[in-house]
Enzyme design. Structure first.
Site, PDB file in Angstrom:
ATOM      1  N   GLU A 284      44.363  29.642  39.742  1.00  0.00           N
ATOM      2  CA  GLU A 284      43.366  29.840  38.669  1.00  0.00           C
ATOM      3  C   GLU A 284      44.059  30.076  37.333  1.00  0.00           C
ATOM      4  OE1 GLU A 284      40.745  32.928  40.028  1.00  0.00           O
ATOM      5  OE2 GLU A 284      40.295  31.844  41.847  1.00  0.00           O
TER       6      GLU A 284
ATOM      7  N   ARG B 206      39.471  33.847  48.371  1.00  0.00           N
ATOM      8  CA  ARG B 206      40.638  33.532  47.559  1.00  0.00           C
ATOM      9  C   ARG B 206      41.003  32.069  47.780  1.00  0.00           C
ATOM     10  NH1 ARG B 206      39.574  37.287  45.108  1.00  0.00           N
ATOM     11  NH2 ARG B 206      40.786  39.132  44.539  1.00  0.00           N
TER      12      ARG B 206
ATOM     13  N   HIS C 286      35.161  31.694  39.404  1.00  0.00           N
ATOM     14  CA  HIS C 286      35.455  33.017  39.975  1.00  0.00           C
ATOM     15  C   HIS C 286      34.514  34.096  39.418  1.00  0.00           C
ATOM     16  CE1 HIS C 286      38.840  35.533  42.010  1.00  0.00           C
ATOM     17  NE2 HIS C 286      37.662  36.112  42.143  1.00  0.00           N
TER      18      HIS C 286
HETATM   19  C1  GLV Z   1      37.248  39.353  43.127  1.00  0.00           C
HETATM   20  O1  GLV Z   1      37.657  38.285  43.483  1.00  0.00           O
HETATM   21  C2  GLV Z   1      37.590  40.579  43.772  1.00  0.00           C
HETATM   22  O2  GLV Z   1      38.473  40.568  44.640  1.00  0.00           O
HETATM   23  O3  GLV Z   1      36.981  41.597  43.419  1.00  0.00           O
END
Ligand code: GLV
Ligand code: GLV
Length: 330
Positions: free
Chosen positions: A264, A235, A282
């Site tokens: 984001e 994250r 991401h």
């Molecule tokens: C993606 O970032 C997730 O947490 O699945």
């Protein structure tokens, strides 16, 4: 009535429609706060993505809501304690995206150490003039030291891949792994500062919690050697982005491979200006296989709660606070 906040892959949408009565037809755009409130007013179950903020204010307006099924392994977007106070079950999608996310982590490691974006741009822009002895020299990964922060499912999957590169593996975690698992992975538990000081590549696999927010700041970045790299597929908010930009600009860090950002889809402009950073949007779990399995897991969890059974992937308040593993970002 089941609400799905955003269109999921086709096989998942088909199975959702077969199993449940859906509220409306999800669009391929992020749900607005108003969309979430409208759904919460009538939904028994809500399938949400990591961009949907699910908090106490929303739960107060959700009289029938029994389950929030997050289509992700990380669930920092959900106030799990507030949900628990109202008897709302929260679930996530661990395991099914572990290998995909570990692969993407390795894609970033190799891309940044071997300067793939710069190299690819050179060819694409028609500027390549042929093989040259000193062109685009990168750094070997083979035999180097990998520092893994967060040895949950994804951290361990990243470690397993490192065996092929004969890497020395150091890790930090709230608790050391069992010694037989450490032996299998060839990984050694050390304090956080030692991971940062000793690793050639530091990779983050912890969840975002109150205690991990900003955990990699100026002081921690300063511990990483100038030839070192930072990889983040967990994250964005775990890392202080202005401090990271500064370290990269001053070359006190050789490079970074990032799949996640604190705000984001906004990417810090200083990061975008740097050649020694690989920036991905991401996509850690973005494979057909993982995204379909994640959807089927969301369905299983919703079905369990609506049938009065225990949800297979329920997440707890204690786990969110301790942040033991980022299921993925374990
Ligand atoms: C993606 O970032 C997730 O947490 O699945
Ligand atoms: C490079 O292509 C080599 O043959 O060394």
């Amino acid at each position: 009535m089941v609400y799905v906040s955003r269109r999921l892959p086709d096989p998942v949408m088909a199975e959702l429609a077969r199993r449940f009565t859906l509220i409306g037809s999800p669009a391929d755009r992020p749900a607005t706060r108003a969309d979430l409130f409208a759904a919460a007013a009538v939904a028994d179950a809500m399938a949400v993505t990591l961009t949907d903020r699910m908090d106490a204010e929303l739960f107060a307006k959700a009289p029938r809501l029994k389950v929030v099924a997050v289509y992700a392994v990380g669930y920092d977007n959900v106030d799990v304690a507030a949900a628990a106070r109202r008897g709302i079950v929260v679930t996530n999608t661990p395991d099914v995206l572990t290998e995909s996310t570990a692969d993407l982590t390795w894609a970033l490691i190799l891309a940044v150490t071997r300067r793939l974006p710069e190299a690819e741009r050179l060819v694409r822009e028609g500027k390549w003039e042929g093989w040259a002895p000193t062109q685009l020299l990168g750094t070997d990964v083979f035999g180097k030291t990998l520092g893994i922060i967060g040895m949950g499912r994804i951290g361990r999957a990243v470690a397993r891949r490192a065996a092929g590169f004969r890497m020395n593996i150091l890790y930090h975690n709230p608790r050391p792994l069992a010694s037989d698992l450490e032996r299998t992975l060839g990984a050694r538990y050390v304090p956080l500062a030692q991971v940062l000081q000793s690793a050639d590549i530091v990779t983050l696999h912890i969840p975002l919690t109150d205690s991990t927010r900003g955990m990699i700041g100026r002081a921690e970045l300063a511990l990483i050697r100038p030839t070192g790299y930072l990889i983040n597929t967990a994250r964005g908010a775990i890392v202080d982005e202005p401090a990271l930009s500064e370290a990269l600009e001053r070359k006190t860090l050789a490079g970074a491979g990032l799949d996640v950002y604190s705000e984001e889809p906004h990417v810090h402009p200083r990061l975008r200006a740097l050649p020694n950073v690989v920036l991905l949007p991401h996509i850690g779990s973005a494979t057909h296989e993982a995204r379909v399995k994640m959807g089927m897991m969301v369905i299983d969890n919703i079905a369990a709660v609506l049938d009065g059974r225990e949800a297979p992937n329920r997440v707890g308040v204690a786990r969110q606070q301790k942040g033991e593993e980022h299921g993925s970002v374990q």
